[in-house]
Design an enzyme around this catalytic site. Structure first.
Site, PDB file in Angstrom:
ATOM      1  N   ASP A 120      -0.275   5.216   0.855  1.00 29.73           N
ATOM      2  CA  ASP A 120      -0.518   6.173   1.938  1.00 29.73           C
ATOM      3  C   ASP A 120      -0.587   5.475   3.292  1.00 29.73           C
ATOM      4  O   ASP A 120      -1.327   4.498   3.453  1.00 29.73           O
ATOM      5  CB  ASP A 120      -1.813   6.945   1.687  1.00 29.73           C
ATOM      6  CG  ASP A 120      -1.686   7.919   0.534  1.00 29.73           C
ATOM      7  OD1 ASP A 120      -1.167   9.016   0.744  1.00 29.73           O
ATOM      8  OD2 ASP A 120      -2.085   7.553  -0.592  1.00 29.73           O
ATOM      9  N   ASP A 179       0.850  -1.187   0.000  1.00 30.85           N
ATOM     10  CA  ASP A 179       0.000   0.000   0.000  1.00 30.85           C
ATOM     11  C   ASP A 179       0.891   1.245   0.000  1.00 30.85           C
ATOM     12  O   ASP A 179       2.079   1.183   0.326  1.00 30.85           O
ATOM     13  CB  ASP A 179      -0.890  -0.030   1.247  1.00 30.85           C
ATOM     14  CG  ASP A 179      -1.689   1.245   1.432  1.00 30.85           C
ATOM     15  OD1 ASP A 179      -2.345   1.683   0.466  1.00 30.85           O
ATOM     16  OD2 ASP A 179      -1.633   1.821   2.534  1.00 30.85           O
TER      17      ASP A 179
END
Length: 284
Positions: free
Chosen positions: A9, A7
């Site tokens: 953020d 991922d």
């Protein structure tokens, strides 16, 4: 292990929205050992490329929460857009409720002309109702939201529908908790849509067949990698679909409770190079 999905953020990006040198070195370490590295994010692919523009790393990108998959050279591999009739219903409702929203399309993030004004009005209401609110934190969340690349302003959702732009992801953002809850209640029972959240002040909508997990499974199949030979690492509820199917999984130290509970292990925070720490653990 043959593939690691990461991922962006709250995971690969630290609290200053930067990718540390340690994390870049770890990604390169994995690639040098023939491990496929995939960025799996709610962001648009072209925004991800901008973040990586000055970095010596090219990866596959699962974008728009799984609605798009792009190859390392930037070419589109697969896409699952929201059906146009559903996109029209979503956007019409969001505009009627005066939501700030973002529509991820092929090469731009389409957003209402009065979007900044809508969010500023919400901030002013919070400031007036509760002068002791952490306004700086809310303003930081707003600044982060607007830091993306590729914004294009529109007068109305009708501009998107009439131009037949593909709609891969619709993000709705608000500081009003009751307003966000109303949005969840409006769309969570839809049989045509998936609804997830990637941050405290948003919810995001995709086609029912689009998720980070389904995209990871699709990509692993194409690369002839058994799903048990994959790994996934994230911090937010929109990562749960890939964490639920990957062979090995890790939650960031700063992850939401649901992600901490669903993961096999917990690594350090995004300000402590948690991605690098976990990559070295996995590969050694």
């Amino acid at each position: 292990m043959d593939l690691i999905a990461i991922d962006l953020d709250g995971t690969l990006l630290n609290s200053k929205n930067q990718i540390s040198e340690e994390n870049i070195k770890a990604i390169q370490y994995a690639k040098d050992r023939d491990v496929e590295v995939v960025i799996a994010t709610g962001r648009a692919e072209f925004d991800v490329r901008q973040i990586f523009a000055d970095l010596p790393v090219d990866t596959w990108v699962i974008g728009a929460n799984g609605a798009t998959i792009h190859q390392p050279d930037g070419s589109l591999f697969d896409a699952v857009p929201i059906e146009e009739k559903d996109a029209e219903k979503i956007l019409k409702w969001l505009e009627a409720k005066e939501f700030y929203y973002e529509v991820f399309s092929d090469s731009s993030i389409l957003t209402p002309q009065n979007g900044h004004e809508l969010l500023q009005i919400e901030l002013d209401r919070i400031r007036s109702a509760n002068p002791h609110s952490d306004i700086e934190r809310l303003e930081a969340a707003l600044e982060k939201q607007f830091s993306q690349t590729g914004f294009f302003s529109i007068d109305s959702y009708k501009d998107i529908i009439e131009a037949h732009h593909p709609v891969y992801n619709v993000l709705a953002f608000s500081f009003d908790e009751e307003k966000l809850q109303e949005g969840w209640e409006q769309f969570q029972s839809s049989q045509n849509l998936t609804i997830v959240s990637s941050a405290d002040h948003n919810f995001e909508l995709e086609h029912r067949s689009a998720s980070k997990g389904s995209a990871l499974q699709k990509l692993a199949g194409y690369l002839d990698i058994p799903i048990e030979n994959t790994a996934a690492i994230g911090d937010s509820p929109n990562d749960l679909s890939m964490i639920s199917i990957a062979g090995q999984t890790a939650a960031m130290g700063n992850a939401k409770e649901s992600v901490l509970k669903a993961s096999d292990s917990i690594t350090r925070t995004n300000d402590q190079n948690g991605v690098a720490y976990k990559i070295y653990q996995w590969l050694n």
